[in-house]
Structures are given as C-alpha cells and as structure tokens.
Enzyme design. Structure first.
Site, mmCIF file in Angstrom:
data_model
loop_
_atom_site.group_PDB
_atom_site.id
_atom_site.type_symbol
_atom_site.label_atom_id
_atom_site.label_comp_id
_atom_site.label_asym_id
_atom_site.label_seq_id
_atom_site.Cartn_x
_atom_site.Cartn_y
_atom_site.Cartn_z
ATOM 1 C CG HIS A 52 78.142 -30.083 25.447
ATOM 2 N ND1 HIS A 52 77.694 -28.844 25.819
ATOM 3 C CD2 HIS A 52 77.390 -30.964 26.140
ATOM 4 C CE1 HIS A 52 76.717 -28.963 26.693
ATOM 5 N NE2 HIS A 52 76.512 -30.243 26.905
HETATM 6 C C1 T46 Z 1 74.076 -30.003 28.928
HETATM 7 C C2 T46 Z 1 73.062 -28.990 28.566
HETATM 8 C C3 T46 Z 1 71.692 -29.588 28.358
HETATM 9 C C4 T46 Z 1 78.568 -25.542 36.478
HETATM 10 O O1 T46 Z 1 79.448 -24.974 37.136
HETATM 11 N N1 T46 Z 1 77.898 -26.611 36.998
HETATM 12 C C5 T46 Z 1 76.933 -27.254 36.324
HETATM 13 O O2 T46 Z 1 76.362 -28.237 36.838
HETATM 14 C C6 T46 Z 1 76.587 -26.793 35.007
HETATM 15 C C7 T46 Z 1 75.509 -27.498 34.196
HETATM 16 C C8 T46 Z 1 77.255 -25.734 34.487
HETATM 17 N N2 T46 Z 1 78.232 -25.104 35.220
HETATM 18 C C9 T46 Z 1 78.902 -23.930 34.642
HETATM 19 C C10 T46 Z 1 79.805 -24.232 33.463
HETATM 20 C C11 T46 Z 1 79.704 -22.961 32.633
HETATM 21 O O3 T46 Z 1 80.650 -22.034 33.097
HETATM 22 O O4 T46 Z 1 77.894 -23.036 34.162
HETATM 23 C C12 T46 Z 1 78.299 -22.429 32.955
HETATM 24 C C13 T46 Z 1 77.298 -22.674 31.839
HETATM 25 O O5 T46 Z 1 77.314 -24.073 31.471
HETATM 26 P P1 T46 Z 1 77.310 -24.572 29.966
HETATM 27 O O6 T46 Z 1 77.945 -23.553 29.097
HETATM 28 O O7 T46 Z 1 77.890 -25.949 29.928
HETATM 29 O O8 T46 Z 1 75.747 -24.628 29.667
HETATM 30 P P2 T46 Z 1 74.997 -25.278 28.400
HETATM 31 O O9 T46 Z 1 73.639 -24.712 28.381
HETATM 32 O O10 T46 Z 1 75.818 -25.151 27.156
HETATM 33 O O11 T46 Z 1 74.908 -26.858 28.739
HETATM 34 C C14 T46 Z 1 74.202 -27.314 29.880
HETATM 35 C C15 T46 Z 1 75.016 -28.391 30.612
HETATM 36 O O12 T46 Z 1 76.290 -27.851 30.984
HETATM 37 C C16 T46 Z 1 75.245 -29.613 29.764
HETATM 38 O O13 T46 Z 1 75.661 -30.698 30.557
HETATM 39 O O14 T46 Z 1 74.062 -31.115 28.414
HETATM 40 O O15 T46 Z 1 72.959 -27.896 29.481
#
Ligand code: T46
Length: 135
Positions: A52
């Site tokens: 993303h």
């Molecule tokens: C990014 C990269 C470097 C939350 O509820 N609160 C939060 O602050 C975050 C970061 C995530 N979440 C929830 C949303 C999803 O259900 O945790 C779950 C996993 O998040 P996500 O799939 O977005 O994780 P990554 O590793 O793909 O991305 C993360 C960050 O979300 C993003 O901002 O840039 O790390």
C-alpha cells in the site's frame, strides 16, 4: 534512493561501556510530529506485508532487532532497502508504495507514524496508487 521522497537516515548511538542507547525525537531524526508507534515482530518466514501507500501518513521504520527488506515503488522507479541496524531509519513518505519482506526470525520492526490509525488513509489498490501519484 535519490529519486525517492523517502530516505534513509543514520542515527547517532549513545554507547558507553554498558551498551547502546538510541534516542528519537520529534523534528530531529524523525522529521515530523508523531502520534502513534507500533511494531511488527514474529513475522512468519516468507511473508510479505504492506502492499500500500498512504494519502497523508508519514512513517519512520527502524529494525530495532534483526533485519528485513522494504520494497519501494514511486511508479517511476523501484528500490529494495535493507534495514539491519537499530541506528538506521527509513523515513517513509506517504507517496511511496511499500512492501516489507525477508524478515529475519528475530526481526522487530518499529514504526513511528505521524497520524492515528485510519483505514481510509491507505491506498491498497495499485491502480488507485497510479491515479493518485502518477502525474
Ligand atoms: C505501514 C507498514 C509499514 C490497527 O488497528 N492499528 C494500527 O495502527 C495498525 C498499524 C494496524 N492496525 C490493524 C489493521 C490490520 O487489521 O492491524 C492489522 C494489520 O495491519 P496491516 O495489515 O496494515 O499491516 P502491514 O504490515 O501491512 O502495514 C503496517 C501499517 O499498517 C502501515 O501503515 O505502512 O506497516
């Protein structure tokens, strides 16, 4: 990384005979005010995360333990960044599509973010990313 708005920053370590200590402050090594900190760890071998860009959230990524790689894409170029030191920060700007991968088993990826979590700030569709940042 010259054509990317994201950039790598080296941080000074305050080490002495007892070991190391590193300090991060708003508007010093982290060039923005921050509202949120999270960390990614225990990542299963072979997993790739991210996929993303953001509309407004600026982030600082630091491997405080172990290593991982970050794939950056600004439509014109891609680059692979290796994060393997607690004294290197990747200042990740919202307009760079990013994917994290090759996490070592001991990797703890600390992320400092400029905004509170908001799922509407994510651009998860690559075509939308090209529309928003392509021109
Ligand atoms: C990014 C990269 C470097 C939350 O509820 N609160 C939060 O602050 C975050 C970061 C995530 N979440 C929830 C949303 C999803 O259900 O945790 C779950 C996993 O998040 P996500 O799939 O977005 O994780 P990554 O590793 O793909 O991305 C993360 C960050 O979300 C993003 O901002 O840039 O790390």
């Amino acid at each position: 990384m010259q054509t990317f708005t994201s950039k790598l920053v080296k941080i000074e370590s305050l080490g002495d005979e007892r070991g190391q200590l590193t300090v991060l402050e708003e508007n010093k090594y982290i060039p923005f005010e921050f509202k949120r900190v999270f960390y990614i760890y225990g990542t299963i071998s072979g997993v790739r995360r991210g996929f993303h860009a953001h509309y407004k959230t600026r982030q600082a990524l630091i491997c405080v333990s172990g290593s991982c790689k970050v794939h950056l894409d600004n439509i014109r170029r891609t680059e692979e960044i290796l994060l393997e030191s607690p004294n290197t920060i990747l200042i990740l700007e919202p307009n760079d599509w990013h994917e994290m991968y090759d996490f070592s088993p001991d990797c703890v990826l600390l992320v400092i973010a400029s905004h509170m979590y908001d799922s509407a700030d994510y651009i998860r569709d690559y075509s939308r990313f090209q529309e928003v940042y392509g021109s």
